[in-house]
Write an enzyme that holds these catalytic residues in place. Structure first.
Site, short mmCIF file in Angstrom:
data_model
loop_
_atom_site.label_atom_id
_atom_site.label_comp_id
_atom_site.label_asym_id
_atom_site.label_seq_id
_atom_site.Cartn_x
_atom_site.Cartn_y
_atom_site.Cartn_z
N ASN A 147 0.74 -1.11 0.09
CA ASN A 147 0.06 -0.03 0.06
C ASN A 147 0.80 1.36 -0.03
O ASN A 147 0.23 2.20 -0.36
CB ASN A 147 -0.91 -0.29 1.32
CG ASN A 147 -1.47 1.34 1.35
OD1 ASN A 147 -2.48 1.60 0.84
ND2 ASN A 147 -1.26 2.02 2.48
N TYR A 168 3.73 9.99 -10.93
CA TYR A 168 2.87 9.24 -10.27
C TYR A 168 2.26 8.17 -11.27
O TYR A 168 2.41 6.94 -10.82
CB TYR A 168 1.91 9.98 -9.49
CG TYR A 168 0.92 9.17 -8.83
CD1 TYR A 168 1.20 8.62 -7.61
CD2 TYR A 168 -0.37 8.89 -9.13
CE1 TYR A 168 0.34 7.96 -6.65
CE2 TYR A 168 -1.46 8.16 -8.61
CZ TYR A 168 -0.97 7.54 -7.44
OH TYR A 168 -1.92 6.84 -6.66
#
Length: 227
Positions: free
Chosen positions: A76, A152
């Site tokens: 995560n 990203y």
């Protein structure tokens, strides 16, 4: 009950995922780079804490020894990076983002693989993003198509490909990627329209699949997501 490790679990999606999986009866390790914040989160949740910096080989190796046995790994931990005009982007803007979002999961999964292979039901969930989907970001009807960046999004695209390659290389494991969706979290200054619970729906679901569950898929709370 499964033993579950969640990286970057001291806040936002990681924290809520931990809360829900503990509520479901699982034994959860909160992995966090910052020891003080990680310990505080674990204590509040009733979880166990392990210091884990996904950018450090030594930290990950030490975490393997601390955890000892593992059924489910949830990759995560992630960072958005510095969003700058595309014309101003350099390799140095990409480097820290890929280090956490793409190289981090490689470092963690490969290190924890021997523990996972000892489980009767090894599962890996890679927390990706619709921003990393070529299909989603090419769809003018999706909000992600208007969000342009060179760090990203490509880092999450890389994580998606890693997911498909791992799923083929390790057929004894269930390895999937998840798009939490545009969720109100620290990473976007809580601007997302989804709640953090909605954002963790698919993560929690895929973390609890059995040996006959899907593998090599990219899913959100509504179903399959295009690569």
């Amino acid at each position: 009950m499964s033993t579950i490790l969640i990286t970057g679990a001291n806040r936002s999606l990681g924290y809520e995922t931990a809360r829900r999986l503990i509520e479901a009866g699982h034994d959860v390790w909160v992995g966090a780079r910052d020891e003080a914040r990680g310990r505080a989160a674990a204590e509040a949740l009733g979880a166990r804490f392990v210091q884990l910096d996904v950018t450090s080989d030594d930290s990950v190796a030490a975490a393997v020894q601390t955890v000892g046995s593992l059924d489910v790994l949830i990759n995560n931990a992630g960072i958005p990076g510095e969003f700058v005009a595309l014309s101003e982007v350099t390799v140095e803007h990409l480097r820290p983002v890929f280090e956490v979002n793409a190289f981090g999961p490689v470092r963690v999964l490969q290190a924890f693989r021997p523990l996972l292979e000892q489980s009767s039901n090894p599962v890996v969930v890679n927390v990706s993003s619709g921003m990393g989907s070529i299909g989603v970001t090419s769809d003018p009807d999706r909000v992600e198509s208007g969000m342009h960046n060179l760090s990203y999004s490509p880092s999450k695209t890389a994580l998606n490909m890693l997911t498909t390659q791992w799923a083929k290389a390790y057929p004894g494991m269930r390895i999937n990627a998840v798009d939490p969706g545009y969720t109100a979290t620290d990473i976007n200054n809580h601007s997302g329209p989804q709640t953090v619970e909605e954002g963790t729906d698919a993560i929690v679901e895929l973390a609890q699949i059995g040996p006959d569950g899907p593998t090599g898929e990219f899913r959100d709370r509504h179903g399959l997501v295009p690569w």
